[in-house]
Design an enzyme around this catalytic site. Sequence first.
Site, PDB file in Angstrom:
ATOM      1  N   LYS A 177       0.861  -1.180   0.000  1.00 49.75           N
ATOM      2  CA  LYS A 177       0.000   0.000   0.000  1.00 49.75           C
ATOM      3  C   LYS A 177       0.893   1.224   0.000  1.00 49.75           C
ATOM      4  O   LYS A 177       1.564   1.533   0.983  1.00 49.75           O
ATOM      5  CB  LYS A 177      -0.912   0.031   1.219  1.00 49.75           C
ATOM      6  N   GLU A 252       7.888   0.191  12.194  1.00 51.43           N
ATOM      7  CA  GLU A 252       9.013   1.136  12.116  1.00 51.43           C
ATOM      8  C   GLU A 252       8.400   2.521  12.189  1.00 51.43           C
ATOM      9  O   GLU A 252       7.761   2.967  11.236  1.00 51.43           O
ATOM     10  CB  GLU A 252       9.742   0.988  10.772  1.00 51.43           C
ATOM     11  N   CYS A 286      13.161   9.594   9.032  1.00 51.55           N
ATOM     12  CA  CYS A 286      12.785   9.112  10.364  1.00 51.55           C
ATOM     13  C   CYS A 286      13.984   9.112  11.292  1.00 51.55           C
ATOM     14  O   CYS A 286      13.824   9.208  12.501  1.00 51.55           O
ATOM     15  CB  CYS A 286      12.187   7.726  10.261  1.00 51.55           C
ATOM     16  N   GLU A 385       8.619  15.032  17.128  1.00 44.18           N
ATOM     17  CA  GLU A 385       9.108  14.780  15.773  1.00 44.18           C
ATOM     18  C   GLU A 385       8.448  15.781  14.825  1.00 44.18           C
ATOM     19  O   GLU A 385       7.225  15.886  14.775  1.00 44.18           O
ATOM     20  CB  GLU A 385       8.761  13.360  15.315  1.00 44.18           C
TER      21      GLU A 385
HETATM   22  P1  NAD Z   1       1.581   7.887   8.210  1.00 42.99           P
HETATM   23  O1  NAD Z   1       1.595   7.044   9.423  1.00 42.99           O
HETATM   24  O2  NAD Z   1       0.616   8.994   8.118  1.00 42.99           O
HETATM   25  O3  NAD Z   1       1.340   6.994   6.899  1.00 42.99           O
HETATM   26  C1  NAD Z   1       2.087   5.832   6.629  1.00 42.99           C
HETATM   27  C2  NAD Z   1       1.231   4.875   5.814  1.00 42.99           C
HETATM   28  O4  NAD Z   1       0.162   4.380   6.603  1.00 42.99           O
HETATM   29  C3  NAD Z   1       0.577   5.505   4.579  1.00 42.99           C
HETATM   30  O5  NAD Z   1       0.627   4.569   3.510  1.00 42.99           O
HETATM   31  C4  NAD Z   1      -0.851   5.721   5.042  1.00 42.99           C
HETATM   32  O6  NAD Z   1      -1.801   5.786   4.026  1.00 42.99           O
HETATM   33  C5  NAD Z   1      -1.070   4.493   5.882  1.00 42.99           C
HETATM   34  N1  NAD Z   1      -2.212   4.606   6.789  1.00 42.99           N
HETATM   35  C6  NAD Z   1      -2.772   5.722   7.309  1.00 42.99           C
HETATM   36  N2  NAD Z   1      -3.804   5.397   8.133  1.00 42.99           N
HETATM   37  C7  NAD Z   1      -3.895   4.038   8.120  1.00 42.99           C
HETATM   38  C8  NAD Z   1      -4.748   3.084   8.774  1.00 42.99           C
HETATM   39  N3  NAD Z   1      -5.722   3.467   9.587  1.00 42.99           N
HETATM   40  N4  NAD Z   1      -4.543   1.772   8.536  1.00 42.99           N
HETATM   41  C9  NAD Z   1      -3.538   1.375   7.730  1.00 42.99           C
HETATM   42  N5  NAD Z   1      -2.709   2.216   7.076  1.00 42.99           N
HETATM   43  C10 NAD Z   1      -2.877   3.538   7.267  1.00 42.99           C
HETATM   44  O7  NAD Z   1       3.074   8.405   8.070  1.00 42.99           O
HETATM   45  P2  NAD Z   1       3.617   9.511   7.065  1.00 42.99           P
HETATM   46  O8  NAD Z   1       3.248  10.841   7.594  1.00 42.99           O
HETATM   47  O9  NAD Z   1       3.295   9.157   5.663  1.00 42.99           O
HETATM   48  O10 NAD Z   1       5.177   9.253   7.259  1.00 42.99           O
HETATM   49  C11 NAD Z   1       5.929   9.885   8.208  1.00 42.99           C
HETATM   50  C12 NAD Z   1       6.122   9.032   9.438  1.00 42.99           C
HETATM   51  O11 NAD Z   1       6.791   7.821   9.089  1.00 42.99           O
HETATM   52  C13 NAD Z   1       7.040   9.710  10.442  1.00 42.99           C
HETATM   53  O12 NAD Z   1       6.586   9.540  11.753  1.00 42.99           O
HETATM   54  C14 NAD Z   1       8.359   8.986  10.244  1.00 42.99           C
HETATM   55  O13 NAD Z   1       9.234   9.065  11.316  1.00 42.99           O
HETATM   56  C15 NAD Z   1       7.903   7.611   9.948  1.00 42.99           C
HETATM   57  N6  NAD Z   1       8.966   6.868   9.280  1.00 42.99           N
HETATM   58  C16 NAD Z   1       9.584   5.876   9.970  1.00 42.99           C
HETATM   59  C17 NAD Z   1      10.623   5.174   9.364  1.00 42.99           C
HETATM   60  C18 NAD Z   1      11.314   4.041  10.085  1.00 42.99           C
HETATM   61  O14 NAD Z   1      11.864   3.188   9.417  1.00 42.99           O
HETATM   62  N7  NAD Z   1      11.294   3.966  11.384  1.00 42.99           N
HETATM   63  C19 NAD Z   1      11.018   5.491   8.073  1.00 42.99           C
HETATM   64  C20 NAD Z   1      10.363   6.525   7.410  1.00 42.99           C
HETATM   65  C21 NAD Z   1       9.316   7.195   8.035  1.00 42.99           C
END
Ligand code: NAD
Length: 493
Positions: A177, A252, A286, A385
């Site tokens: 996704k 993650e 991240c 963050e």
């Molecule tokens: P997000 O959590 O908003 O979205 C991530 C994914 O989850 C998207 O594909 C989104 O559509 C999906 N999603 C949203 N609601 C959902 C639900 N209810 N059920 C299932 N899927 C759902 O994150 P973002 O704003 O796109 O990304 C930034 C975040 O990601 C930051 O907190 C960052 O630190 C984190 N991040 C972590 C890592 C790591 O490896 N630890 C790497 C990159 C980013």
Amino acid sequence: MADFKKYKMFINGEWVDSESGKTFETLNPENNKPWAIVPEASAKDVDKAVKSAQKAFGGEWSKLLPRERGKFLRAIGDKLRDNAEHLGKIETLDTGKLYRETYKQANYIAEYYDYYAGLADKIEGTVLPIDKPNIQAITTRIPIGVIAAIVPWNSQMFLTATKLAPALAMGNTVVIKASELAPATMFEFAKLIEETGIPKGVVNVITGYGEPCGKTLTSHDLVEKVAFTGGPETARHIIRNSAENLSEVSLELGGKSPVAVFNDAHQENAINGITAGIFGASGQSCIAGSRLYLQKEIYNEFMEKLVARAEKIKIGAPMDPDTEMGPLSNFKQLEIIEKNIKLTLEQGGKIKCGGKRHSFSNEGYYFPPTIIECNDHNLPTAENELFGPVLSVMKFDSEKEVVEKMNDNKYGLSSGVYTRDLARGLRISKAIRAGITFVNTYRLISPSAPFGGIKDSGYGKEAGIDSIKDYTRVKTIWYYTSDEPTLDPFSMR
Ligand code: NAD
């Protein structure tokens, strides 16, 4: 509207619109203009994708030898290398991330597919030293089934590779996704996967919002594991959803990674590392090193040099090879950053550089490199963050004090320390409660290096040799080796 690029989803080896016909636009962060139209997956589309993955799991994919699955992974790696420039351009257009990074990353990410291709035929079982006569017992590793891989918009090629490559190597099938923010790269990637001739349904790529797409996928009966990268709030939804299908979840999540610079540090090296850690990718990483602790004797001098370096950063168009910082990926980020800065200034924080929208901002989502001096690391920019180019800087005196401060945050993803004293580097790297510590460097990844956090940064490690086992389950097989019939059917042996 006419010249917008139009994408379709990749389900069961076919390119399809959503059943409802619903679409959404994806925006170019450089100018805030839509450039592509993407289908929005409904619950029905998700169901179709999961069922096609389930069918493929039981089909010819399951009959391939590990080595043969490895060949598909190598083919994906080769396609990435051959198409890195194209993928880089699309990712830059969709996310605003610099082309000098996106195309290099698309190329480098091929290494992950090679790495897991190599591992595909090296995962062995065991012969158990069993405590029963006439019994031979062994364990083998079997694939889990349908994996839902949920990725955010930043570093999506990397964060997909760390899930897709080990999952395929071990014989699972996958529904990816893509984030609703900037999903185009994943569809371009799906075209390359299709070109490898991988059996239909083994890899499916969809996109949509948390509801209904994310929710349906993560609570779907046929999904056995959810590999998620994203924010902590979404993670909480996913865990609740997994109560429906009892799927395994790996998380993650975010970070607020601390970096300490000691008096004896090589200053130029430290400045480069800190710049990479917080201003690389406009801080949208991240592992961004967003909390900086400077030892008090070097505080003023180091701060001055750091500010001078930050002010020299060239902001501009993300496709321009000379640009060092492009726009943020979306407008919401800009607003979150502004709100946190405002609150921090009200509570005593002092801006050393940046702090206000860049003059390009009325077109794209540009925010300049920002450094804020904080007398307390509980101020909002130092604690939360932000996912942007904002560095909060604090002073420290002793090693003990800085270790306590570095650990005083709910996240535990990455960390950094700059010192010429190797013993101190080792002590601190052991004492920091984080999944990763960089000593005298920052912002590196490798297929052989486990990546992931502790505390609120999630659980589960991606990349590295052990992570392949996370895409298997242990199966125990008992063989009875005597020709005599077994005795006493009413007592467990
Ligand atoms: P997000 O959590 O908003 O979205 C991530 C994914 O989850 C998207 O594909 C989104 O559509 C999906 N999603 C949203 N609601 C959902 C639900 N209810 N059920 C299932 N899927 C759902 O994150 P973002 O704003 O796109 O990304 C930034 C975040 O990601 C930051 O907190 C960052 O630190 C984190 N991040 C972590 C890592 C790591 O490896 N630890 C790497 C990159 C980013």
